[in-house]
Scaffold this motif. Structure first.
Motif, PDB file in Angstrom:
ATOM      1  N   LYS A   1       0.846  -1.201   0.000  1.00 46.11           N
ATOM      2  CA  LYS A   1       0.000   0.000   0.000  1.00 46.11           C
ATOM      3  C   LYS A   1       0.890   1.264   0.000  1.00 46.11           C
TER       4      LYS A   1
ATOM      5  N   THR B   1      -1.855   1.176  -8.747  1.00 46.65           N
ATOM      6  CA  THR B   1      -2.706   0.401  -7.850  1.00 46.65           C
ATOM      7  C   THR B   1      -1.843  -0.665  -7.169  1.00 46.65           C
TER       8      THR B   1
ATOM      9  N   ASP C   1     -10.077  -4.492   5.212  1.00 47.65           N
ATOM     10  CA  ASP C   1     -10.506  -4.675   3.809  1.00 47.65           C
ATOM     11  C   ASP C   1      -9.317  -4.599   2.864  1.00 47.65           C
ATOM     12  N   ASP C   2      -8.466  -3.586   3.084  1.00 43.59           N
ATOM     13  CA  ASP C   2      -7.324  -3.417   2.172  1.00 43.59           C
ATOM     14  C   ASP C   2      -6.326  -4.565   2.330  1.00 43.59           C
TER      15      ASP C   2
ATOM     16  N   ARG D   1      -7.825  -7.430   0.515  1.00 44.91           N
ATOM     17  CA  ARG D   1      -7.878  -7.199  -0.935  1.00 44.91           C
ATOM     18  C   ARG D   1      -6.493  -7.416  -1.550  1.00 44.91           C
TER      19      ARG D   1
ATOM     20  N   GLY E   1      -5.621 -11.035  -1.657  1.00 45.73           N
ATOM     21  CA  GLY E   1      -6.372 -11.695  -2.732  1.00 45.73           C
ATOM     22  C   GLY E   1      -5.734 -11.390  -4.095  1.00 45.73           C
ATOM     23  N   GLU E   2      -5.256 -10.165  -4.263  1.00 46.38           N
ATOM     24  CA  GLU E   2      -4.621  -9.813  -5.539  1.00 46.38           C
ATOM     25  C   GLU E   2      -3.307 -10.581  -5.712  1.00 46.38           C
TER      26      GLU E   2
ATOM     27  N   SER F   1      -4.156 -13.937  -6.795  1.00 48.16           N
ATOM     28  CA  SER F   1      -4.597 -13.985  -8.200  1.00 48.16           C
ATOM     29  C   SER F   1      -3.399 -14.046  -9.142  1.00 48.16           C
TER      30      SER F   1
ATOM     31  N   ARG G   1     -13.201 -13.938   7.975  1.00 49.70           N
ATOM     32  CA  ARG G   1     -12.741 -13.138   6.834  1.00 49.70           C
ATOM     33  C   ARG G   1     -11.628 -13.876   6.078  1.00 49.70           C
TER      34      ARG G   1
ATOM     35  N   LEU H   1     -11.939 -15.411   2.152  1.00 53.69           N
ATOM     36  CA  LEU H   1     -10.968 -15.139   1.082  1.00 53.69           C
ATOM     37  C   LEU H   1     -10.356 -16.447   0.579  1.00 53.69           C
TER      38      LEU H   1
ATOM     39  N   SER I   1     -10.445 -17.421  -3.291  1.00 59.96           N
ATOM     40  CA  SER I   1      -9.209 -17.522  -4.078  1.00 59.96           C
ATOM     41  C   SER I   1      -8.980 -18.944  -4.577  1.00 59.96           C
TER      42      SER I   1
END
Ligand code: SF4
Length: 382
Positions: A141, A150, A192-193, A196, A199-200, A203, A229, A233, A237
């Motif tokens: 981040k 991003t 959340d971040d 996220r 998860g990215e 991916s 949570r 995820l 995933s």
């Protein structure tokens, strides 16, 4: 069917059932978690990794109240390692057959993104056999803020330069009411971040782990919210990418000499073992659970092998973060890890960071040699 029988059979539990588990006698819970561990991993063996933590910079602008590691740039003992200093540490790891570095730092706003990319390229060029698992969602981040890209774009560039995995640092308690409380870490990345970005990373096929720290004064329901949570995820995933968290690693908050000391209750060995058992039962799609010897000591880590853990973590040739908040244990030689696992009644096996078994140590020969034990690393609760 009783809740314990359901848990021991490996069936998926609801969040309400998981909260109920915390109210059961500790050793009943241990039996259920151990049964699940035996269903999902080889009951005979306990794995371990030879690796090194490298903390490339202690400069950080987040300022978590539980952190004894970070410095501002102006403090005399702030540092950023050179590529050569990092390489030297890796050469020491290579000399003891290490296979991975776990490299994290503070969120250092003075390092340009190119510094990270060049570092990845340098490591792949000079240490091609070492897996580089580095940074955390908080650092990603930070790089995203710095570059305007991003987090996904940041991760893609780092991966193209050589990044193999994103460790789960900074998970702590994935409940914003707890993690962002004024006396904890109000500037911390949100739940959340964190999820996220993980998860990215999944991916993209990067290796990831999930972490948890207890002792902030959170309720059982909030601990289960963290699990829920992570489990959500994990399901998502696995279905979308076939790649999700490889392991779950939990420990207790270390508070010695840091600002949070005295403001939260912390957690002891009983709570650590209880929470580990509930995690093993509830997080049914995460295969591996580490026993945390650096924070809990070797006796509790051995006990954790009967509360759901199937892995003894790593030799951790170097650790600079939790040790600066009071964790008593740093750097356990491979021989000592083998002894701890053997004494607990298991067959030790060296693994790589993907949890593939890569070597079976000659336990008899290794234990017959004169020990080179650093006794300061032993038995926190003795
Ligand atoms: S825990 Fe990480 S993000 Fe928080 S202050 Fe320490 S180094 Fe910075």
């Amino acid at each position: 069917m009783s809740l314990l029988s359901k848990a021991a059979s490996g069936q998926r539990l609801t969040a309400a059932e998981a909260v109920e588990l915390y109210h059961l006698p500790l050793f009943d819970l241990s039996s259920a978690a151990h049964a699940v561990r035996n269903l999902r991993t080889d009951p005979e063996i306990v794995t371990y990794l030879i690796d090194r933590n490298i903390n490339y910079s202690n400069v950080c602008n987040v300022g978590c109240a539980f952190c004894g590691f970070y410095r501002t740039r102006r403090q005399d003992d702030s540092y950023t390692l050179s590529y050569e200093e990092i390489s030297q540490k890796i050469r020491e790891l290579e000399a003891v057959n290490g296979t991975r570095i776990l490299m994290q730092g503070g969120v250092n706003p003075y390092l340009p993104f190119e510094w990270y990319l060049d570092l990845m390229r340098h490591l792949k060029e000079h240490h091609p056999t070492i897996r580089v698992e580095a940074f955390s969602p908080e650092e990603i981040k930070g790089m995203s803020k710095l570059t305007g890209m991003t987090p996904l774009e940041v991760l893609k560039e780092l991966q193209a330069a050589g990044l193999d995995g994103l460790p789960g640092g900074g998970g702590e308690m994935l409940v914003d009411e707890v993690r962002k409380a004024k006396h904890v870490s109000p500037a911390r990345i949100s739940s959340d971040d964190w999820l996220r970005i993980m998860g990215e990373a999944q991916s993209l096929g990067l290796y990831t782990t999930a972490t948890m720290v207890i002792g902030f004064g959170e309720s059982f329901a909030q601990r289960v919210e963290h699990f829920q949570r992570v489990r959500d995820l994990q399901d998502k995933s696995l279905a979308a990418y076939g790649n999700a968290f490889s392991a779950f690693i939990s420990w207790t908050l270390q508070t010695k000499g840091v600002r949070i000391d005295g403001k939260v209750p912390g957690a002891g060995a009983h709570e650590y073992l209880q929470n580990l058992a509930v995690s093993r039962i509830f997080l049914d799609k995460i295969p591996n659970y580490q026993a945390s010897w650096p924070t809990m000591g070797h006796k509790i880590a051995q006990t954790a092998l009967f509360f759901g853990a199937n892995d003894y973590g790593s030799t951790m040739l170097e650790e600079n973060v939790v040790s600066q908040a009071g964790a008593k244990h740093r750097n356990t030689p491979e021989r000592e890890i083998i002894r701890q696992i053997t004494d607990a009644g298991y067959k030790p096996m060296q693994r790589d960071s993907l949890y593939n078994v890569i070597a079976e140590p000659d336990v008899e020969a290794i234990l017959a040699n004169k020990p080179e034990v650093d006794f300061s690393t032993l038995n926190a609760f003795a």
